[in-house]
Design an enzyme around this catalytic site. Structure first.
Site, PDB file in Angstrom:
ATOM      1  N   ASN A 111       6.845   7.439  -5.427  1.00 50.27           N
ATOM      2  CA  ASN A 111       8.218   7.359  -5.932  1.00 50.27           C
ATOM      3  C   ASN A 111       8.329   6.347  -7.082  1.00 50.27           C
ATOM      4  OD1 ASN A 111       8.126   4.863  -4.729  1.00 50.27           O
ATOM      5  ND2 ASN A 111      10.024   5.081  -3.569  1.00 50.27           N
ATOM      6  N   GLY A 124       4.540   1.592  -8.184  1.00 47.86           N
ATOM      7  CA  GLY A 124       3.440   2.305  -8.828  1.00 47.86           C
ATOM      8  C   GLY A 124       3.745   2.514 -10.308  1.00 47.86           C
ATOM      9  N   ASP A 155       9.623  10.812  -2.563  1.00 48.78           N
ATOM     10  CA  ASP A 155       9.798   9.657  -1.688  1.00 48.78           C
ATOM     11  C   ASP A 155       9.400  10.067  -0.271  1.00 48.78           C
ATOM     12  OD1 ASP A 155      11.119   7.634  -0.005  1.00 48.78           O
ATOM     13  OD2 ASP A 155      11.941   6.952  -1.925  1.00 48.78           O
ATOM     14  N   THR A 165      10.716   3.352   4.795  1.00 45.88           N
ATOM     15  CA  THR A 165       9.449   3.866   4.262  1.00 45.88           C
ATOM     16  C   THR A 165       8.375   3.841   5.350  1.00 45.88           C
ATOM     17  OG1 THR A 165       9.975   3.221   2.002  1.00 45.88           O
ATOM     18  CG2 THR A 165       7.641   3.451   2.543  1.00 45.88           C
ATOM     19  N   ASN A 195       7.357  11.424   8.715  1.00 47.71           N
ATOM     20  CA  ASN A 195       7.227  12.618   7.862  1.00 47.71           C
ATOM     21  C   ASN A 195       5.763  12.983   7.615  1.00 47.71           C
ATOM     22  OD1 ASN A 195       9.960  13.120   7.590  1.00 47.71           O
ATOM     23  ND2 ASN A 195      10.182  11.747   5.829  1.00 47.71           N
ATOM     24  N   GLY A 249       4.327  14.324  10.826  1.00 52.02           N
ATOM     25  CA  GLY A 249       4.823  15.683  11.060  1.00 52.02           C
ATOM     26  C   GLY A 249       4.035  16.681  10.211  1.00 52.02           C
ATOM     27  N   LYS A 286       0.538  17.075  11.642  1.00 50.37           N
ATOM     28  CA  LYS A 286       0.571  17.896  12.852  1.00 50.37           C
ATOM     29  C   LYS A 286       0.668  19.378  12.480  1.00 50.37           C
ATOM     30  CE  LYS A 286       3.742  18.748  16.645  1.00 50.37           C
ATOM     31  NZ  LYS A 286       5.078  18.431  17.137  1.00 50.37           N
ATOM     32  N   TYR A 297       8.509  -5.616   6.835  1.00 51.11           N
ATOM     33  CA  TYR A 297       7.145  -5.157   6.537  1.00 51.11           C
ATOM     34  C   TYR A 297       6.271  -5.230   7.791  1.00 51.11           C
ATOM     35  CZ  TYR A 297       2.676  -4.864   3.995  1.00 51.11           C
ATOM     36  OH  TYR A 297       1.440  -4.491   3.527  1.00 51.11           O
ATOM     37  N   ARG A 340       2.119 -11.389  -5.705  1.00 47.43           N
ATOM     38  CA  ARG A 340       1.103 -11.833  -4.756  1.00 47.43           C
ATOM     39  C   ARG A 340       0.230 -12.902  -5.409  1.00 47.43           C
ATOM     40  NH1 ARG A 340      -0.818  -6.086  -2.361  1.00 47.43           N
ATOM     41  NH2 ARG A 340       0.054  -5.349  -4.320  1.00 47.43           N
TER      42      ARG A 340
HETATM   43  P1  NAD Z   1       1.404  -1.199  -4.311  1.00 50.98           P
HETATM   44  O1  NAD Z   1       2.780  -1.736  -4.242  1.00 50.98           O
HETATM   45  O2  NAD Z   1       0.644  -1.349  -5.588  1.00 50.98           O
HETATM   46  O3  NAD Z   1       1.372   0.337  -3.930  1.00 50.98           O
HETATM   47  C1  NAD Z   1       2.313   0.953  -3.101  1.00 50.98           C
HETATM   48  C2  NAD Z   1       2.649   2.314  -3.702  1.00 50.98           C
HETATM   49  O4  NAD Z   1       3.539   3.010  -2.834  1.00 50.98           O
HETATM   50  C3  NAD Z   1       3.353   2.196  -5.061  1.00 50.98           C
HETATM   51  O5  NAD Z   1       2.774   3.092  -5.971  1.00 50.98           O
HETATM   52  C4  NAD Z   1       4.795   2.551  -4.734  1.00 50.98           C
HETATM   53  O6  NAD Z   1       5.496   3.087  -5.840  1.00 50.98           O
HETATM   54  C5  NAD Z   1       4.613   3.554  -3.610  1.00 50.98           C
HETATM   55  N1  NAD Z   1       5.774   3.680  -2.720  1.00 50.98           N
HETATM   56  C6  NAD Z   1       6.494   2.673  -2.146  1.00 50.98           C
HETATM   57  N2  NAD Z   1       7.487   3.187  -1.390  1.00 50.98           N
HETATM   58  C7  NAD Z   1       7.390   4.543  -1.478  1.00 50.98           C
HETATM   59  C8  NAD Z   1       8.123   5.623  -0.923  1.00 50.98           C
HETATM   60  N3  NAD Z   1       9.179   5.403  -0.125  1.00 50.98           N
HETATM   61  N4  NAD Z   1       7.736   6.879  -1.240  1.00 50.98           N
HETATM   62  C9  NAD Z   1       6.693   7.118  -2.048  1.00 50.98           C
HETATM   63  N5  NAD Z   1       5.951   6.124  -2.611  1.00 50.98           N
HETATM   64  C10 NAD Z   1       6.296   4.859  -2.324  1.00 50.98           C
HETATM   65  O7  NAD Z   1       0.598  -1.878  -3.100  1.00 50.98           O
HETATM   66  P2  NAD Z   1      -0.938  -1.784  -2.695  1.00 50.98           P
HETATM   67  O8  NAD Z   1      -1.474  -3.160  -2.665  1.00 50.98           O
HETATM   68  O9  NAD Z   1      -1.645  -0.744  -3.473  1.00 50.98           O
HETATM   69  O10 NAD Z   1      -0.799  -1.320  -1.169  1.00 50.98           O
HETATM   70  C11 NAD Z   1      -1.030   0.018  -0.760  1.00 50.98           C
HETATM   71  C12 NAD Z   1      -0.917   0.111   0.750  1.00 50.98           C
HETATM   72  O11 NAD Z   1      -1.866  -0.752   1.376  1.00 50.98           O
HETATM   73  C13 NAD Z   1       0.460  -0.305   1.285  1.00 50.98           C
HETATM   74  O12 NAD Z   1       0.808   0.540   2.360  1.00 50.98           O
HETATM   75  C14 NAD Z   1       0.232  -1.705   1.783  1.00 50.98           C
HETATM   76  O13 NAD Z   1       1.120  -2.047   2.818  1.00 50.98           O
HETATM   77  C15 NAD Z   1      -1.210  -1.621   2.280  1.00 50.98           C
HETATM   78  N6  NAD Z   1      -1.842  -2.948   2.280  1.00 50.98           N
HETATM   79  C16 NAD Z   1      -2.196  -3.570   1.115  1.00 50.98           C
HETATM   80  C17 NAD Z   1      -2.768  -4.833   1.146  1.00 50.98           C
HETATM   81  C18 NAD Z   1      -3.206  -5.548  -0.110  1.00 50.98           C
HETATM   82  O14 NAD Z   1      -3.624  -6.705  -0.006  1.00 50.98           O
HETATM   83  N7  NAD Z   1      -3.155  -4.965  -1.283  1.00 50.98           N
HETATM   84  C19 NAD Z   1      -2.976  -5.464   2.374  1.00 50.98           C
HETATM   85  C20 NAD Z   1      -2.582  -4.812   3.533  1.00 50.98           C
HETATM   86  C21 NAD Z   1      -2.035  -3.551   3.483  1.00 50.98           C
HETATM   87  N1  UDP Z   2       1.199 -18.104  -2.598  1.00 53.00           N
HETATM   88  C1  UDP Z   2       1.185 -19.245  -3.406  1.00 53.00           C
HETATM   89  N2  UDP Z   2       1.586 -19.126  -4.697  1.00 53.00           N
HETATM   90  C2  UDP Z   2       1.991 -17.945  -5.249  1.00 53.00           C
HETATM   91  C3  UDP Z   2       2.018 -16.785  -4.431  1.00 53.00           C
HETATM   92  C4  UDP Z   2       1.625 -16.899  -3.108  1.00 53.00           C
HETATM   93  O1  UDP Z   2       0.808 -20.332  -2.952  1.00 53.00           O
HETATM   94  O2  UDP Z   2       2.334 -17.933  -6.444  1.00 53.00           O
HETATM   95  C5  UDP Z   2       0.733 -18.212  -1.208  1.00 53.00           C
HETATM   96  C6  UDP Z   2       1.672 -17.611  -0.168  1.00 53.00           C
HETATM   97  O3  UDP Z   2       2.601 -18.588   0.268  1.00 53.00           O
HETATM   98  C7  UDP Z   2       0.687 -17.228   0.929  1.00 53.00           C
HETATM   99  C8  UDP Z   2      -0.591 -16.877   0.178  1.00 53.00           C
HETATM  100  O4  UDP Z   2      -0.451 -17.466  -1.113  1.00 53.00           O
HETATM  101  O5  UDP Z   2       0.421 -18.331   1.768  1.00 53.00           O
HETATM  102  C9  UDP Z   2      -0.813 -15.371   0.021  1.00 53.00           C
HETATM  103  O6  UDP Z   2       0.385 -14.808  -0.464  1.00 53.00           O
HETATM  104  P1  UDP Z   2       0.519 -13.262  -0.839  1.00 53.00           P
HETATM  105  O7  UDP Z   2       1.958 -13.019  -1.130  1.00 53.00           O
HETATM  106  O8  UDP Z   2      -0.487 -12.913  -1.870  1.00 53.00           O
HETATM  107  O9  UDP Z   2       0.052 -12.497   0.481  1.00 53.00           O
HETATM  108  P2  UDP Z   2       0.462 -12.613   2.037  1.00 53.00           P
HETATM  109  O10 UDP Z   2       1.250 -13.871   2.275  1.00 53.00           O
HETATM  110  O11 UDP Z   2       1.249 -11.397   2.296  1.00 53.00           O
HETATM  111  O12 UDP Z   2      -0.845 -12.667   2.724  1.00 53.00           O
END
Ligand code: NAD
Ligand code: UDP
Length: 310
Positions: free
Chosen positions: A32, A36, A56, A90, A97, A100, A103, A143, A184
């Protein structure tokens, strides 16, 4: 195979689409475009094996596919807290969804879960049998609890409807294509270091995280999807554990930056420590991360240099 990647235009999703296409699969990328970007998949748009759907996941959809990687969900606290109710929808309606759909067309489905299901963990390192320490009403709950319920839904669809599920508990992953304003820690620090601005340490910077390079994670996800009969959650992450301050020092070194630090308040419910026990992935998938933090940071910084103006 015909494979659906939800969230395919995001950071991890775009790397996954690339990998699946390179192996000769047809990929349907559904997104969506909340976090992204078209740029992430621009190089795939001309490929006849690649198809892009703006959709979405909170709305139902019917597609003929063999496998589903359900990655759709904003992953950065800044983005998932922007509209927390939508984040819950989401994770809950989106996962229902996709289950489903799995399945109905008998597709195998992998859920991108997270180390956040462990909350602020009281067990260290975290094994998959640890139930976690999560605040149900905090600012991270949309989350954390959303992802926990997604795991519940996956497991119940398996028990009740025999859907062939996989659950990946992904730990902090970084690499090229993270958004500059993603929020992040790795992307924040790289952008700040390249601009010569102070790196923003939240709290004392003594909290720990374990950082996995995206190529290693993709290898783990593909192995997990294609192993037979593994319906329990599997941790995927790099067990190398660093304090946030150590990460900041490493980023400054790799960028060759003169930046210093600035200290900002620690956000509520920020986990104090996190490190995966990856014995299950090692034993059942033969998977091990191979890219150390410094090498991964070098590759990531290269990508950011072309986007970030000093
Ligand atoms: P990201 O935000 O770059 O990617 C998420 C993608 O999902 C985006 O392209 C966004 O537009 C799309 N999206 C969000 N809501 C949507 C919806 N309702 N319908 C359709 N598309 C939707 O994040 P990412 O780091 O690439 O993470 C991808 C997945 O991995 C996520 O599910 C996230 O929770 C999981 N994850 C990531 C990390 C990490 O460190 N990167 C860690 C743990 C879990
Ligand atoms: N963090 C930080 N400075 C920043 C962004 C994040 O010190 O500019 C810290 C944040 O408080 C956390 C860790 O870095 O303790 C990782 O944060 P992130 O948001 O990357 O991931 P998550 O907390 O979801 O693991």
């Amino acid at each position: 195979m015909r494979i659906l990647v939800t969230g395919g235009a995001g950071f991890i999703g775009s790397h996954l689409c690339e990998r699946l296409i390179s192996e000769g699969n047809d990929v349907l990328c559904l997104d969506n475009f909340f976090t992204g970007r078209r740029e992430n998949i621009f190089h795939l748009l001309d490929n006849p094996r690649f198809e892009l759907l703006r959709h979405d996941v909170t709305e139902p959809i019917l597609l003929e596919v063999d496998q589903i990687y359900n990655l759709a969900c904003p992953a950065s606290p800044v983005h998932y807290q922007y509209n927390p109710v939508k984040t819950v929808k989401t994770n809950v309606m989106g996962t229902i969804n996709m289950l489903g759909l799995a399945k109905r067309v008998r597709a195998r489905i992998l859920q991108a879960s997270t180390s956040e299901v462990y909350g602020d963990p009281e067990r260290h390192p975290q094994t998959e049998d640890y139930w976690g320490n999560v605040n149900p009403i905090g600012i991270r709950s949309c989350y954390d609890e959303g992802k926990r319920l997604a795991e519940t839904l996956m497991t119940d669809y398996h028990r009740q409807n025999n859907v062939d599920i996989r659950i990946a508990r992904i730990f902090n992953t970084y690499g090229p294509r993270m958004l500059e304003d993603d929020g992040r820690v790795v992307s924040n620090f790289i952008v700040q270091a390249l601009r010569g601005e102070p790196l923003t340490l939240y709290g004392e910077g003594e909290q720990t995280r374990s950082f996995c390079y995206v190529d290693d994670l993709i290898e783990g996800l593909v192995r997990l999807m294609n192993v037979d009969g593994l319906h329990e959650p599997v941790n995927l992450g790099n067990p190398g554990e660093f304090t946030i301050k150590q990460l900041a020092e490493e980023v400054i070194k790799v960028c060759g930056s003169q930046s210093g630090f600035t200290y900002l308040p620690l956000p509520a419910d920020d986990p104090r420590q996190r490190k995966p026990d990856i014995t299950r992935a090692q034993t059942l998938l033969g998977w091990n991360p191979t890219i150390p933090l410094r090498d991964g940071l070098k590759r990531t910084v290269e990508d950011f240099r072309s986007r970030v103006k000093a």
